[in-house]
Design a protein around this motif. Structure first.
Motif, PDB file in Angstrom:
ATOM      1  N   GLY A 210       0.834  -1.186   0.000  1.00 31.75           N
ATOM      2  CA  GLY A 210       0.000   0.000   0.000  1.00 31.75           C
ATOM      3  C   GLY A 210       0.869   1.235   0.000  1.00 31.75           C
ATOM      4  O   GLY A 210       2.050   1.181   0.345  1.00 31.75           O
TER       5      GLY A 210
ATOM      6  N   ARG B 164      -3.830   2.112 -10.651  1.00 31.58           N
ATOM      7  CA  ARG B 164      -4.841   1.278  -9.992  1.00 31.58           C
ATOM      8  C   ARG B 164      -6.114   1.238 -10.823  1.00 31.58           C
ATOM      9  O   ARG B 164      -6.760   0.207 -10.948  1.00 31.58           O
TER      10      ARG B 164
ATOM     11  N   ASN C   3      -3.320  -0.757  -1.872  1.00 32.12           N
ATOM     12  CA  ASN C   3      -4.135   0.310  -1.309  1.00 32.12           C
ATOM     13  C   ASN C   3      -3.462   1.663  -1.510  1.00 32.12           C
ATOM     14  O   ASN C   3      -2.236   1.759  -1.485  1.00 32.12           O
TER      15      ASN C   3
ATOM     16  N   VAL D 134      -3.690   5.573   0.049  1.00 37.37           N
ATOM     17  CA  VAL D 134      -4.237   6.382   1.136  1.00 37.37           C
ATOM     18  C   VAL D 134      -3.690   7.798   1.034  1.00 37.37           C
ATOM     19  O   VAL D 134      -2.485   7.999   0.866  1.00 37.37           O
TER      20      VAL D 134
ATOM     21  N   TRP E 291      -8.987   5.437  -3.948  1.00 39.94           N
ATOM     22  CA  TRP E 291      -8.166   5.933  -2.856  1.00 39.94           C
ATOM     23  C   TRP E 291      -9.035   6.119  -1.615  1.00 39.94           C
ATOM     24  O   TRP E 291     -10.251   6.157  -1.692  1.00 39.94           O
ATOM     25  N   GLU E 292      -8.370   6.216  -0.477  1.00 41.26           N
ATOM     26  CA  GLU E 292      -9.051   6.512   0.779  1.00 41.26           C
ATOM     27  C   GLU E 292      -8.363   7.692   1.426  1.00 41.26           C
ATOM     28  O   GLU E 292      -7.186   7.956   1.159  1.00 41.26           O
TER      29      GLU E 292
ATOM     30  N   LEU F   3      -5.033   1.454   6.964  1.00 45.69           N
ATOM     31  CA  LEU F   3      -5.695   1.348   5.657  1.00 45.69           C
ATOM     32  C   LEU F   3      -4.734   0.834   4.592  1.00 45.69           C
ATOM     33  O   LEU F   3      -5.115   0.029   3.732  1.00 45.69           O
ATOM     34  N   ALA F   4      -3.487   1.288   4.640  1.00 49.03           N
ATOM     35  CA  ALA F   4      -2.506   0.882   3.633  1.00 49.03           C
ATOM     36  C   ALA F   4      -2.142  -0.594   3.747  1.00 49.03           C
ATOM     37  O   ALA F   4      -1.819  -1.234   2.745  1.00 49.03           O
TER      38      ALA F   4
ATOM     39  N   ARG G  12      -4.091  -3.113   5.101  1.00 46.71           N
ATOM     40  CA  ARG G  12      -5.180  -4.086   5.206  1.00 46.71           C
ATOM     41  C   ARG G  12      -5.238  -4.972   3.967  1.00 46.71           C
ATOM     42  O   ARG G  12      -4.748  -4.607   2.890  1.00 46.71           O
TER      43      ARG G  12
ATOM     44  N   ASN H 276      -6.459  -6.527   0.722  1.00 43.02           N
ATOM     45  CA  ASN H 276      -7.206  -5.926  -0.377  1.00 43.02           C
ATOM     46  C   ASN H 276      -7.730  -7.047  -1.257  1.00 43.02           C
ATOM     47  O   ASN H 276      -6.971  -7.730  -1.931  1.00 43.02           O
TER      48      ASN H 276
END
Length: 196
Positions: A107, A128, A136, A138, A170-171, A182-183, A185, A187
């Motif tokens: 991520g 992506r 991920n 972020v 993106w988050e 988040l990065a 986790r 996917n």
């Protein structure tokens, strides 16, 4: 020098070679570095010996983590490199550097930075969207730094240049530890309505 090929995929950070004019930016970088160290994954960065990237890398190492510097040869020749990095990859050019960032990371986290950071972030979002990168992404939006960029991305969706579901590429968070969570986790993959 340690062999970087033994490393698992890590967390790539995109950020400035300066620290900006708000102390909160550098503190967020250090918090990201500490949080990455806690994961046991390497922190992958641009290899500079100053600014946000150095703040994050030094904090990661101070917390017992490992860092992977990915830096073009011309920057090493200019003595811009962080010689304290646990691992180093010297690339022939900027393009190979960015490919290495993406290939070696689970991520990516974009922190405050300048035009190079914007370019790295938007290129990774594009990869992506095209399925060339599956990790991920972020955006760490410290003190609203990315508000205008996020508004522009929203404007592109409203104007019909990006499908609405592309905002899932993106988050966004304003918390360093949450950004790392988040990065890192799992996917399961992202299915988008791609129309070309």
């Amino acid at each position: 020098m340690k062999n970087p090929d033994t490393l698992p995929k890590g967390i790539t950070i995109y950020c400035g070679s300066g620290t900006g004019n708000d102390p909160a930016f550098a503190e967020a970088a250090r918090a990201v570095g500490r949080a990455v160290a806690d994961t046991g994954l390497p922190l992958i960065y641009g290899g500079g010996r100053m600014g946000m990237m150095y703040a994050a890398a030094a904090a990661c190492r101070d917390a017992g983590g490992e860092t992977l510097s990915v830096i073009p040869g011309f920057m090493v020749e200019r003595l811009w490199d962080d010689k304290e990095s646990t691992y180093t990859i010297v690339t022939p050019d900027m393009h190979t550097r960015k490919q290495t960032f993406a290939a070696r990371c689970k991520g990516a986290i974009a922190m405050p930075g300048g035009i190079g950071t914007f370019e790295e972030l938007t290129e990774l979002i594009t990869w992506r969207q095209l399925g060339l990168f599956v990790g991920n992404i972020v955006i760490l939006n410290i003190n609203g730094y990315y508000d205008d960029l996020l508004a522009q991305l929203d404007a592109a969706i409203k104007a019909g240049f990006m499908p609405a579901d592309h905002c899932r590429l993106w988050e966004v968070t304003d918390d360093a530890a949450h950004a790392v969570s988040l990065a890192t986790r799992d996917n399961a993959g992202l299915t988008l309505n791609r129309k070309f």
